[in-house]
Scaffold this active site. Structure first.
Site, PDB file in Angstrom:
ATOM      1  N   HIS A  62       0.870  -1.183   0.000  1.00 20.79           N
ATOM      2  CA  HIS A  62       0.000   0.000   0.000  1.00 20.79           C
ATOM      3  C   HIS A  62       0.902   1.226   0.000  1.00 20.79           C
ATOM      4  CE1 HIS A  62      -3.849   2.109   0.659  1.00 20.79           C
ATOM      5  NE2 HIS A  62      -3.079   2.996   1.248  1.00 20.79           N
ATOM      6  N   CYS A  63       0.833   1.987  -1.080  1.00 18.01           N
ATOM      7  CA  CYS A  63       1.732   3.131  -1.256  1.00 18.01           C
ATOM      8  C   CYS A  63       1.170   4.360  -0.549  1.00 18.01           C
ATOM      9  CB  CYS A  63       1.919   3.427  -2.737  1.00 18.01           C
ATOM     10  SG  CYS A  63       3.021   4.831  -3.052  1.00 18.01           S
ATOM     11  N   PRO A  64       1.907   4.929   0.416  1.00 20.99           N
ATOM     12  CA  PRO A  64       1.392   6.127   1.098  1.00 20.99           C
ATOM     13  C   PRO A  64       1.375   7.357   0.203  1.00 20.99           C
ATOM     14  CG  PRO A  64       3.637   5.643   1.815  1.00 20.99           C
ATOM     15  CD  PRO A  64       3.207   4.494   0.954  1.00 20.99           C
ATOM     16  N   SER A 124      -1.793   6.922  -1.849  1.00 23.11           N
ATOM     17  CA  SER A 124      -2.961   6.567  -1.027  1.00 23.11           C
ATOM     18  C   SER A 124      -3.768   5.462  -1.697  1.00 23.11           C
ATOM     19  CB  SER A 124      -3.846   7.803  -0.766  1.00 23.11           C
ATOM     20  OG  SER A 124      -3.160   8.738   0.025  1.00 23.11           O
TER      21      SER A 124
END
EC number: 2.3.1.225
Length: 429
Positions: free
Chosen positions: A120-122, A125
């Site tokens: 999950h890429c911050p 998002s």
């Protein structure tokens, strides 16, 4: 008035958008007023074409649905599924109350199982998954190439300023222009370097057809193999049961060309890999994946982990349940579960059955042990101080939760509901 809690991750997309705008457009403003070397026509068009590609790819990486598992999806081999669960491979998601296909994981942020979840890429998002991975790779590519081109233009102007450093100040750029140039150089250089390293790592993973989570699993497997060599190839599982740990090849590495083609949406058209408006992979894909055939077809990924294997009641009962025909399969598993419950409640001392603690309790106890023996753990080899897979970290200090995986689901194997019962519930739904 109800107040909503503010999450700092909500600033990620605005921050990245502001960074793109700052580098792409204020740099052109600087070049326009830089009299010593004003912005040329071809430079203007190249900068804006790169900026457009970056915007399109970033928008799609942020907004494309990372996918979900169809509610009616079921694995084709149910008996193999029971073997997987007995060996510690989680194929049932207790959050979604559904089966998980190979390479899928439950994301704690998206709150659903994601097909071929990478992480999950911050900064987007969004989950990098089977469906968003091509857009994410194109974003990285155009960001690195575009900022690399901007770096050459900035360096050219900085060289002119440095060459005229002995001239009077009124003959060169103003103090504001110098400050602007310096900030552009620093921000662009640091951002380019970080994204360049990320692009190289992503290209390496693409060539090997591994996700970030699977790289973690491969390193975990290699650690277990190193440990098992010191104990004759066996490690202790729950209840002191000796579990054989054998080397298992990663099944999804099917050759560099096929790996890249599969990662970039399944298309063999190289030009489409770079086209910002390329179609998202078909939604019917992402549930099954081609394997290289190096291992026994009955072996699935990830390899068995002694720390994840649930505590069985009796080995002969487990073997009988696996070998039972499909018609009597659910009854055998249910009977085994009922017998274990009766033994635990009525003859606890006689059978010496000990239920494995819940993940939360085991994790908190392990965390306390780590704090108490921190100095001893630092000197131990191959991360042996970490008790259990859920507390294990790779060489970079990452755990599964650092990639967005819901650890409580991933390691939650303590609920005494047989897999046959879960499948029966799914059929009834």
């Amino acid at each position: 008035m109800l107040c909503r809690s503010f999450n700092i991750s909500q600033l990620a997309i605005p921050f990245v958008s502001a960074l793109i705008s700052f580098l792409a457009y204020t740099s052109q403003l600087f070049f326009y007023y830089f009299e010593e070397a004003p912005l040329r026509s071809q430079e203007f068009w190249r900068l804006n074409i790169f900026a457009l590609c970056i915007w399109v790819c970033y928008y799609r990486a942020c907004t494309v649905d990372p996918g979900r598992i169809p509610k009616d999806w079921m694995p084709s081999n149910l008996k193999q599924l029971e073997k997987d669960c007995a060996g510690g491979r989680q194929r049932w998601c207790r959050r979604c109350e559904a089966f998980k296909p190979p390479r899928a994981h439950h994301c704690k942020t998206c709150q659903r199982c994601i097909p071929k979840m990478d992480h999950h890429c911050p900064w987007t998002s969004n989950c990098i998954s089977h469906f968003t991975y091509p857009h994410f790779m194109r974003f990285l590519f155009y960001a690195v190439v575009g900022m690399g081109y901007l770096e050459t233009l900035l360096f050219e102007r900085a060289s002119i300023v440095w060459a005229s450093r002995h001239l009077p100040s009124y003959l060169g750029p103003s103090l504001g222009q110098l400050a602007h140039l310096f900030i552009l150089l620093v921000v662009n250089s640091l951002t380019w370097l970080a994204l360049f390293i990320l692009l190289l790592r992503s290209l390496w993973s693409l060539a090997l057809n591994t996700t970030t989570i699977e790289s973690w699993e491969i390193e975990r497997h290699e650690t277990l193999l190193r440990r098992a060599r010191h104990f004759g190839g066996y490690l202790s599982g729950p209840g002191g049961v000796q579990v054989r740990v054998k080397k298992q090849e990663f099944p999804y590495d099917i050759g560099i060309w096929s790996n890249i083609k599969a990662g970039m949406g399944g298309s063999a058209n190289v030009l489409s890999w770079f086209w910002p408006f390329a179609a998202t992979p078909d939604r019917s894909t992402g549930l099954e994946f081609e394997v290289n055939g190096f291992e026994d077809p009955n072996l699935s990924w990830p390899p068995p982990d002694p720390d994840r294997i649930p505590l069985p009641a009796k080995q002969e009962d487990l073997s009988a349940a696996i070998a039972a025909a499909d018609a009597s399969y659910h009854r055998a598993v249910q009977a085994r579960n009922n017998q274990r419950s009766n033994d635990a409640s009525h003859s606890e001392g006689a059978h010496n059955i000990q239920r494995r603690k819940r993940f939360h309790d085991r994790f908190n106890e392990n965390k306390a042990k780590e704090r108490d023996s921190e100095s001893e753990n630092d000197s131990s080899d191959d991360g042996e101080a970490q008790d259990g897979e859920e507390g294990w970290k790779n060489s970079e200090g990452d755990r599964l939760r650092d990639f967005g995986v819901d650890e409580e689901v991933e390691f939650y194997d303590e609920e005494d509901i047989p897999l046959g019962t879960l499948m029966q519930r799914r059929r009834q739904q």
